[in-house]
Design an enzyme around this catalytic site. Structure first.
Site, mmCIF file in Angstrom:
data_model
loop_
_atom_site.group_PDB
_atom_site.id
_atom_site.type_symbol
_atom_site.label_atom_id
_atom_site.label_comp_id
_atom_site.label_asym_id
_atom_site.label_seq_id
_atom_site.Cartn_x
_atom_site.Cartn_y
_atom_site.Cartn_z
ATOM 1 N N TYR A 4 36.437 -32.434 31.346
ATOM 2 C CA TYR A 4 37.865 -32.745 31.204
ATOM 3 C C TYR A 4 38.221 -34.182 31.575
ATOM 4 C CZ TYR A 4 38.055 -27.679 30.879
ATOM 5 O OH TYR A 4 37.855 -26.386 30.488
ATOM 6 N N HIS B 164 44.338 -29.686 23.263
ATOM 7 C CA HIS B 164 43.243 -29.425 24.193
ATOM 8 C C HIS B 164 42.537 -30.740 24.489
ATOM 9 C CE1 HIS B 164 43.824 -25.169 23.671
ATOM 10 N NE2 HIS B 164 43.912 -25.400 22.374
HETATM 11 O O1 CA2 Z 1 40.384 -28.685 26.859
HETATM 12 C C1 CA2 Z 1 41.454 -28.201 27.232
HETATM 13 O O2 CA2 Z 1 42.462 -28.859 27.415
HETATM 14 C C2 CA2 Z 1 41.536 -26.706 27.521
HETATM 15 O O3 CA2 Z 1 42.813 -26.219 27.100
HETATM 16 C C3 CA2 Z 1 41.356 -26.523 29.004
HETATM 17 C C4 CA2 Z 1 41.269 -25.083 29.458
HETATM 18 C C5 CA2 Z 1 40.286 -24.290 28.632
HETATM 19 O O4 CA2 Z 1 40.421 -22.910 28.947
HETATM 20 C C6 CA2 Z 1 40.596 -24.495 27.178
HETATM 21 O O5 CA2 Z 1 39.744 -23.799 26.440
HETATM 22 C C7 CA2 Z 1 40.496 -25.942 26.772
HETATM 23 C C8 CA2 Z 1 40.839 -24.973 30.907
HETATM 24 C C9 CA2 Z 1 41.657 -25.800 31.827
HETATM 25 C C10 CA2 Z 1 40.963 -25.895 33.124
HETATM 26 O O6 CA2 Z 1 41.290 -27.118 33.683
HETATM 27 C C11 CA2 Z 1 40.487 -27.609 34.627
HETATM 28 C C12 CA2 Z 1 40.589 -28.955 34.843
HETATM 29 C C13 CA2 Z 1 39.774 -29.513 35.794
HETATM 30 C C14 CA2 Z 1 38.910 -28.746 36.525
HETATM 31 C C15 CA2 Z 1 38.835 -27.395 36.312
HETATM 32 C C16 CA2 Z 1 39.632 -26.823 35.347
#
Ligand code: CA2
Length: 144
Positions: free
Chosen positions: A25, A99
């Site tokens: 991310y 995303h």
């Molecule tokens: O890529 C993206 O923006 C997502 O929406 C992020 C989601 C995931 O379930 C989607 O499939 C794709 C997860 C968000 C989790 O965010 C975090 C950020 C940093 C550390 C841990 C989790």
């Protein structure tokens, strides 16, 4: 600030952005993403994050009265929540599903979005800069 109002809504765990899993991310925090959106805003901007599905549904309902367009990163709800999809269906303006990661290059559980059929456009895989792209795209959609 005379342009249309845009609501940027972020779903569960995105408060951890920049603090965990930077290989997926990136290192940009949600506060930095918010600043990026504010810098790109051409009118009133609501920027919010919640880990609670009902709160997100209330935010989408609130957007009905005040937003011209919604940019939403539904995070994990993307693949699970009919309730979020139903709320978005009740919003008349453009919706950009965003995303940070390229969900299609990831595990198959991330491949089928329930939200995409009700979105005007989908952006993924651009990292945090996807938010800037989404803001520009939203004003393009709203102002022609
Ligand atoms: O890529 C993206 O923006 C997502 O929406 C992020 C989601 C995931 O379930 C989607 O499939 C794709 C997860 C968000 C989790 O965010 C975090 C950020 C940093 C550390 C841990 C989790």
């Amino acid at each position: 600030m005379t342009g249309p109002a845009v609501h940027v809504l972020n779903g569960p765990n995105l408060n951890l952005l920049g603090q965990r899993e930077p290989h997926i991310y990136g290192a940009t925090t949600l506060a930095e993403v918010e600043q990026m959106c504010r810098d790109a805003a051409q009118g009133p901007l609501v920027f919010a994050q919640t880990n609670h599905e009902g709160v997100m549904i209330d935010m989408i309902h609130a957007a009905r009265g005040s937003a011209a367009g919604i940019v939403i990163n539904p995070a994990g709800w993307t693949f699970r929540s009919i309730a979020i999809v139903d709320a978005l269906k009740a919003f008349a303006g453009p919706i950009i599903e965003l995303h940070i990661s390229n969900v299609h290059a990831r595990d198959p559980i991330y491949h089928h979005s329930l939200v995409s059929p009700v979105a005007t456009a989908v952006i993924c895989g651009l990292g945090a800069r996807g938010y800037r792209v989404a803001m520009q795209a939203m004003y393009g959609l709203l102002t022609g």
